[in-house]
Design a protein around this motif. Structure first.
Motif, PDB file in Angstrom:
ATOM      1  N   LEU A  74       2.611  58.895  50.475  1.00 37.30           N
ATOM      2  CA  LEU A  74       1.538  58.358  51.307  1.00 37.30           C
ATOM      3  C   LEU A  74       1.268  59.290  52.488  1.00 37.30           C
ATOM      4  O   LEU A  74       1.710  59.079  53.603  1.00 37.30           O
ATOM      5  CB  LEU A  74       1.861  56.940  51.786  1.00 37.30           C
ATOM      6  N   ARG A  75       0.544  60.337  52.193  1.00 40.02           N
ATOM      7  CA  ARG A  75       0.153  61.366  53.141  1.00 40.02           C
ATOM      8  C   ARG A  75      -1.356  61.507  53.070  1.00 40.02           C
ATOM      9  O   ARG A  75      -1.981  61.221  52.044  1.00 40.02           O
ATOM     10  CB  ARG A  75       0.756  62.726  52.776  1.00 40.02           C
ATOM     11  N   CYS A  76      -1.963  61.994  54.120  1.00 37.50           N
ATOM     12  CA  CYS A  76      -3.404  62.260  54.087  1.00 37.50           C
ATOM     13  C   CYS A  76      -3.749  63.244  52.975  1.00 37.50           C
ATOM     14  O   CYS A  76      -4.830  63.170  52.388  1.00 37.50           O
ATOM     15  CB  CYS A  76      -3.876  62.800  55.433  1.00 37.50           C
ATOM     16  N   GLY A  77      -2.834  64.134  52.653  1.00 38.41           N
ATOM     17  CA  GLY A  77      -3.085  65.128  51.617  1.00 38.41           C
ATOM     18  C   GLY A  77      -3.210  64.547  50.224  1.00 38.41           C
ATOM     19  O   GLY A  77      -3.724  65.211  49.327  1.00 38.41           O
ATOM     20  N   THR A  78      -2.757  63.306  50.008  1.00 43.53           N
ATOM     21  CA  THR A  78      -2.858  62.679  48.690  1.00 43.53           C
ATOM     22  C   THR A  78      -3.929  61.592  48.656  1.00 43.53           C
ATOM     23  O   THR A  78      -4.024  60.849  47.683  1.00 43.53           O
ATOM     24  CB  THR A  78      -1.509  62.066  48.264  1.00 43.53           C
ATOM     25  N   CYS A  79      -4.749  61.521  49.687  1.00 45.18           N
ATOM     26  CA  CYS A  79      -5.770  60.470  49.790  1.00 45.18           C
ATOM     27  C   CYS A  79      -7.099  60.939  49.214  1.00 45.18           C
ATOM     28  O   CYS A  79      -7.496  62.093  49.373  1.00 45.18           O
ATOM     29  CB  CYS A  79      -5.965  60.070  51.255  1.00 45.18           C
ATOM     30  N   ARG A  80      -7.799  60.020  48.568  1.00 43.52           N
ATOM     31  CA  ARG A  80      -9.096  60.355  47.970  1.00 43.52           C
ATOM     32  C   ARG A  80     -10.186  60.579  49.021  1.00 43.52           C
ATOM     33  O   ARG A  80     -11.209  61.177  48.732  1.00 43.52           O
ATOM     34  CB  ARG A  80      -9.526  59.268  46.998  1.00 43.52           C
ATOM     35  N   ARG A  82      -9.859  62.372  51.763  1.00 43.21           N
ATOM     36  CA  ARG A  82      -9.733  63.693  52.389  1.00 43.21           C
ATOM     37  C   ARG A  82     -10.458  64.723  51.542  1.00 43.21           C
ATOM     38  O   ARG A  82     -10.225  64.840  50.360  1.00 43.21           O
ATOM     39  CB  ARG A  82      -8.272  64.091  52.524  1.00 43.21           C
ATOM     40  N   THR A  83     -11.324  65.470  52.164  1.00 39.06           N
ATOM     41  CA  THR A  83     -12.035  66.541  51.479  1.00 39.06           C
ATOM     42  C   THR A  83     -11.659  67.872  52.098  1.00 39.06           C
ATOM     43  O   THR A  83     -11.320  67.936  53.278  1.00 39.06           O
ATOM     44  CB  THR A  83     -13.563  66.348  51.551  1.00 39.06           C
ATOM     45  N   THR A  84     -11.721  68.902  51.282  1.00 37.21           N
ATOM     46  CA  THR A  84     -11.453  70.245  51.793  1.00 37.21           C
ATOM     47  C   THR A  84     -12.624  71.167  51.454  1.00 37.21           C
ATOM     48  O   THR A  84     -12.449  72.353  51.248  1.00 37.21           O
ATOM     49  CB  THR A  84     -10.151  70.814  51.200  1.00 37.21           C
ATOM     50  N   ALA A  85     -13.820  70.609  51.375  1.00 35.67           N
ATOM     51  CA  ALA A  85     -15.003  71.394  51.007  1.00 35.67           C
ATOM     52  C   ALA A  85     -15.145  72.623  51.899  1.00 35.67           C
ATOM     53  O   ALA A  85     -15.129  73.749  51.420  1.00 35.67           O
ATOM     54  CB  ALA A  85     -16.253  70.530  51.086  1.00 35.67           C
TER      55      ALA A  85
END
Length: 127
Positions: A74-80, A82-85
């Motif tokens: 449960l990290r921001c990195g595994t959340c739907r 969060r975008t890295t566009a």
């Protein structure tokens, strides 16, 4: 050739004192403030969106330097959301239409993958 326009001696800047041994960049200071917010139990995006809270199942003790990423997903990195566009941002929005409340046009709202998930966390869809 000292004709009065320029001094005969070379110009020397006045002493300002020693420089810090290891100056800390603005980005590093921001990361340190974010880690401190997590340590105190606050989500780092709370400065942008005061209503945000850490997910009850997230591990706030995990930091950017910890190596236990797989043990608590449960990290921001595994959340739907969060975008890295272009920059890593949280695109969560409430059910009402309007602007995305957690996005600014600066680095303060860049979402780090190591942050603990917030209450709005949803797993990223694989595929």
């Amino acid at each position: 050739m000292a004709d009065g326009l320029f001094p005969a001696e070379p110009f020397l800047a006045p002493e300002t004192g020693p420089l810090p041994a290891d100056p800390v960049s603005a980005g590093r200071r921001l990361t340190q403030r974010q880690a401190e917010a997590v340590r105190l139990g606050a989500h780092p995006l709370a400065r942008v969106d005061p209503s945000i809270r850490i997910h009850p199942d997230a591990d706030p003790d995990r930091t950017a330097s910890a190596d236990n990423a797989a043990s608590r997903p449960l990290r921001c990195g595994t959340c739907r959301h969060r975008t890295t566009a272009t920059y890593p941002k949280c695109l969560w929005r409430p059910s009402s239409p309007g602007p995305v409340p957690r996005v600014t046009h600066g680095p303060a709202s860049d979402v780090r993958a190591w942050w603990p998930a917030c209450r709005d966390w949803q797993p990223r869809e694989e595929g």
